[in-house]
Design a protein around this motif. Structure first.
Motif, mmCIF file in Angstrom:
data_model
loop_
_atom_site.group_PDB
_atom_site.id
_atom_site.type_symbol
_atom_site.label_atom_id
_atom_site.label_comp_id
_atom_site.label_asym_id
_atom_site.label_seq_id
_atom_site.Cartn_x
_atom_site.Cartn_y
_atom_site.Cartn_z
ATOM 1 N N VAL A 118 0.863 -1.175 0.000
ATOM 2 C CA VAL A 118 0.000 0.000 0.000
ATOM 3 C C VAL A 118 0.898 1.223 0.000
ATOM 4 O O VAL A 118 1.787 1.365 0.837
ATOM 5 N N THR A 119 0.665 2.117 -0.964
ATOM 6 C CA THR A 119 1.485 3.321 -1.077
ATOM 7 C C THR A 119 0.604 4.552 -0.987
ATOM 8 O O THR A 119 -0.600 4.458 -0.747
ATOM 9 N N ALA A 120 1.196 5.691 -1.217
ATOM 10 C CA ALA A 120 0.475 6.960 -1.161
ATOM 11 C C ALA A 120 -0.607 6.984 -2.236
ATOM 12 O O ALA A 120 -0.571 6.204 -3.193
ATOM 13 N N PRO A 121 -1.577 7.883 -2.103
ATOM 14 C CA PRO A 121 -2.635 7.950 -3.106
ATOM 15 C C PRO A 121 -2.073 8.293 -4.484
ATOM 16 O O PRO A 121 -0.989 8.852 -4.608
ATOM 17 N N ARG A 122 -2.854 7.963 -5.470
ATOM 18 C CA ARG A 122 -2.424 8.234 -6.842
ATOM 19 C C ARG A 122 -2.258 9.729 -7.047
ATOM 20 O O ARG A 122 -3.055 10.527 -6.592
ATOM 21 N N THR A 123 -1.219 10.083 -7.752
ATOM 22 C CA THR A 123 -1.013 11.493 -8.065
ATOM 23 C C THR A 123 -1.763 11.824 -9.336
ATOM 24 O O THR A 123 -1.980 10.972 -10.190
ATOM 25 N N GLY A 124 -2.170 13.055 -9.454
ATOM 26 C CA GLY A 124 -2.889 13.487 -10.641
ATOM 27 C C GLY A 124 -4.386 13.273 -10.556
ATOM 28 O O GLY A 124 -5.129 13.691 -11.426
ATOM 29 N N VAL A 125 -4.858 12.607 -9.508
ATOM 30 C CA VAL A 125 -6.283 12.368 -9.334
ATOM 31 C C VAL A 125 -6.793 13.366 -8.305
ATOM 32 O O VAL A 125 -6.234 13.473 -7.220
ATOM 33 N N PRO A 126 -7.826 14.128 -8.624
ATOM 34 C CA PRO A 126 -8.322 15.098 -7.635
ATOM 35 C C PRO A 126 -8.859 14.377 -6.400
ATOM 36 O O PRO A 126 -9.545 13.368 -6.504
ATOM 37 N N ALA A 127 -8.518 14.924 -5.243
ATOM 38 C CA ALA A 127 -8.964 14.328 -3.984
ATOM 39 C C ALA A 127 -10.428 14.653 -3.754
ATOM 40 O O ALA A 127 -10.894 15.751 -4.045
ATOM 41 N N ALA A 128 -11.146 13.690 -3.229
ATOM 42 C CA ALA A 128 -12.553 13.908 -2.904
ATOM 43 C C ALA A 128 -12.637 14.652 -1.581
ATOM 44 O O ALA A 128 -11.948 14.325 -0.630
ATOM 45 N N SER A 129 -13.464 15.651 -1.523
ATOM 46 C CA SER A 129 -13.636 16.434 -0.307
ATOM 47 C C SER A 129 -14.612 15.727 0.617
ATOM 48 O O SER A 129 -15.610 15.169 0.175
ATOM 49 N N ALA A 130 -14.309 15.771 1.914
ATOM 50 C CA ALA A 130 -15.203 15.156 2.889
ATOM 51 C C ALA A 130 -16.501 15.943 3.014
ATOM 52 O O ALA A 130 -17.563 15.387 3.224
ATOM 53 N N ARG A 131 -16.398 17.270 2.915
ATOM 54 C CA ARG A 131 -17.573 18.128 3.007
ATOM 55 C C ARG A 131 -17.631 18.988 1.756
ATOM 56 O O ARG A 131 -16.613 19.486 1.304
#
Length: 129
Positions: free
Chosen positions: A14-27
């Motif tokens: 398991v590594t860091a999240p994919r780069t280049g993919v927009p992060a989903a906001s919690a709110r």
């Protein structure tokens, strides 16, 4: 013949999240979905909220300090409090111990209530704009 023992499952790294993919906001953002989101008006509302929260924090902290100093000065100016005992404890200690802590809790509760009110006002202004 016996079957060979089952192999353990393959290890997965398991590594860091994919780069280049927009992060989903919690709110969801207040500004999201509005025309002109992120405008100068939004920045003005945020600065106003920050100033009002800072002013509130300074007033609450100043009030707490002043009230605490009054307790300490009262104990210092009334030496009779050191000579009077209740349950083997000097009244001056009881005054400081039983007076300052409820004061701190009251100031904290008032601060939280006023800060929530400031944030509610900000939200209502931001939704109207």
């Amino acid at each position: 013949m016996s079957e060979p023992p089952p192999r353990p499952p393959q290890r997965v790294r398991v590594t860091a999240p994919r780069t280049g993919v927009p992060a989903a906001s919690a709110r969801p953002s207040i500004a999201r979905g509005r025309p002109g989101a992120g405008s100068d008006v939004d920045a003005m509302y945020v600065r106003s909220l920050i100033r009002s929260q800072l002013r509130l924090a300074l007033v609450c902290a100043g009030g707490f300090v002043v009230a605490t100093v009054v307790f300490v000065v009262a104990v210092a100016l009334l030496p009779a409090l050191d000579e009077t005992f209740v349950a083997g404890v000097p009244v001056s200690w009881l005054l400081l111990g039983l007076g300052v802590y409820p004061l701190a809790i009251t100031v904290a509760a008032l601060y939280v209530r006023a800060a929530q009110r400031n944030e509610a006002r900000y939200r209502s202004l931001a939704e109207q704009a």
